[in-house]
Write an enzyme that holds these catalytic residues in place. Structure first.
Site, PDB file in Angstrom:
ATOM      1  N   LEU A  50     -48.403   8.041 -81.689  1.00  0.00           N
ATOM      2  CA  LEU A  50     -48.315   6.769 -82.395  1.00  0.00           C
ATOM      3  C   LEU A  50     -48.853   5.695 -81.464  1.00  0.00           C
ATOM      4  O   LEU A  50     -48.586   5.735 -80.253  1.00  0.00           O
ATOM      5  CB  LEU A  50     -46.859   6.433 -82.755  1.00  0.00           C
ATOM      6  CG  LEU A  50     -46.270   6.994 -84.051  1.00  0.00           C
ATOM      7  CD1 LEU A  50     -44.797   6.606 -84.134  1.00  0.00           C
ATOM      8  CD2 LEU A  50     -47.009   6.493 -85.277  1.00  0.00           C
ATOM      9  N   ASP A  51     -49.583   4.725 -82.003  1.00  0.00           N
ATOM     10  CA  ASP A  51     -50.047   3.605 -81.183  1.00  0.00           C
ATOM     11  C   ASP A  51     -48.846   2.857 -80.617  1.00  0.00           C
ATOM     12  O   ASP A  51     -47.773   2.848 -81.237  1.00  0.00           O
ATOM     13  CB  ASP A  51     -50.892   2.642 -82.023  1.00  0.00           C
ATOM     14  CG  ASP A  51     -52.225   3.253 -82.435  1.00  0.00           C
ATOM     15  OD1 ASP A  51     -52.688   4.180 -81.749  1.00  0.00           O
ATOM     16  OD2 ASP A  51     -52.797   2.798 -83.449  1.00  0.00           O
ATOM     17  N   PRO A  52     -49.001   2.199 -79.460  1.00  0.00           N
ATOM     18  CA  PRO A  52     -47.871   1.452 -78.877  1.00  0.00           C
ATOM     19  C   PRO A  52     -47.250   0.443 -79.845  1.00  0.00           C
ATOM     20  O   PRO A  52     -46.024   0.272 -79.874  1.00  0.00           O
ATOM     21  CB  PRO A  52     -48.507   0.744 -77.677  1.00  0.00           C
ATOM     22  CG  PRO A  52     -49.626   1.645 -77.275  1.00  0.00           C
ATOM     23  CD  PRO A  52     -50.167   2.199 -78.564  1.00  0.00           C
ATOM     24  N   ALA A  54     -47.014   0.648 -83.026  1.00  0.00           N
ATOM     25  CA  ALA A  54     -46.347   1.310 -84.150  1.00  0.00           C
ATOM     26  C   ALA A  54     -44.942   1.769 -83.793  1.00  0.00           C
ATOM     27  O   ALA A  54     -44.628   2.047 -82.632  1.00  0.00           O
ATOM     28  CB  ALA A  54     -47.177   2.499 -84.617  1.00  0.00           C
TER      29      ALA A  54
END
Length: 311
Positions: A50-52, A54
């Site tokens: 997951l992107d930071p 998110a």
């Protein structure tokens, strides 16, 4: 004065799956290493990042469960995303640099948003963002982006199973997205903004489901930290949790031993395909096997595991 050196207790074997509810600002690797430290686990991995920015569901695998991570990498996913209209960024989310701003057309309304959603539903082509880990000539795309090098990115076929408008406040809207693997919600947000004539970026993103797993069953880092170390294992599900969607085959002690030694076992010809295998006497999960024409051959076996009950 002699300073006593602190010794760290050796990592222990932990086999299983932890459903983590990742908070914003934390990288997936940082979340993994934190959980690994809190469980004092020897081996750990994750089933997709997951992107930071998110939040939400991040299944982590430990020990023998890491062998089955691909099951979730290939699974459908579900997200809730907030799309901010009028501003595009180079990354497609709020962490990127602004590259374009557009005044919102007067025609944008709830009805206008609803009217564009069907064209992004079903099997569509999507061009992945340049700020992504996809590789070209052996290098991640984000390395080209950071170096200011333009590269051509081929579109990919993805499937949006469901796209639902949850909320609209006049400048941003929130959607629920159920999609196939390989879907970039950042790109979807940008494309929706362009379809509405004003550009957009994601201001928030939360993953709520991966395959059969839901974020409502996940635990946060804060809860894990607040739990007594001896009690933290209760959040770890058994190693076979990732393959519960497959049919189960139980073997006697002799056949179980033979399978673990790499020999082909004779079973009911009605059994076919990829199956999860257990030793019947103690419900011990042995791993995955492929069955065809009454012959059962090991596909991916576990070295050690706890006792689990097959469905």
């Amino acid at each position: 004065m002699k300073v006593q050196k602190q010794t760290r207790s050796p990592r222990r074997q932990v086999d299983g799956v932890l459903l983590l509810d990742k908070h914003a600002g934390l990288t997936s690797n940082a979340a993994l290493q934190t959980a690994r430290r809190l469980l004092n686990a020897a081996k750990a991995g994750h089933t997709g990042t997951l992107d930071p920015m998110a939040t939400g569901l991040l299944p982590l695998t430990f020990g023998e469960a890491t062998k089955f991570s691909q099951m979730l990498l290939d699974a459908d996913k579900e997200y809730e995303a907030t799309v901010q209209l009028g501003v595009e960024t180079d990354t497609g989310d709020a962490e990127g640099a602004v590259v374009a701003t557009t005044r919102l057309p007067a025609a944008i309304s709830r009805e206008a948003i609803l009217s564009v959603l069907p064209s992004f539903t079903g099997e569509i082509e999507q061009i992945p963002p340049i700020y992504s880990a996809l590789k070209r000539a052996g290098k991640p795309l984000y390395e080209y982006a950071r170096a200011g090098i333009e590269v051509e990115i081929e579109p990919r076929r993805i499937t949006i199973h469901a796209l639902e408008l949850l909320d609209w406040n006049g400048s941003a809207f929130r959607i629920r997205v159920a999609c196939s693997k390989g879907t970039y919600i950042r790109t979807l947000g940008m494309d929706l903004g362009r379809a509405l004539g004003c550009g957009a970026h994601l201001s928030a993103l939360r993953r709520t489901r991966i395959g059969p797993f839901n974020v409502t069953d996940a635990v946060s880092v804060a809860v894990l930290e607040a739990t007594e170390p001896a009690q933290r294992d209760r959040f770890v599900a058994s190693a076979d949790t990732l393959v519960r969607h497959l049919a189960a085959v139980e073997l006697g002690e002799s056949d179980a031993g033979a399978l673990m030694q790499g020999r082909v076992i004779r079973v009911d010809p009605a059994i076919c395909g990829l199956v999860r295998v257990y030793e019947a006497a103690n419900s011990r999960f042995l791993g995955l096997a492929q069955c065809m024409d009454g012959r059962l051959a090991a596909k991916r076996l576990v070295a050690t595991t706890g006792s689990v009950q097959p469905e």
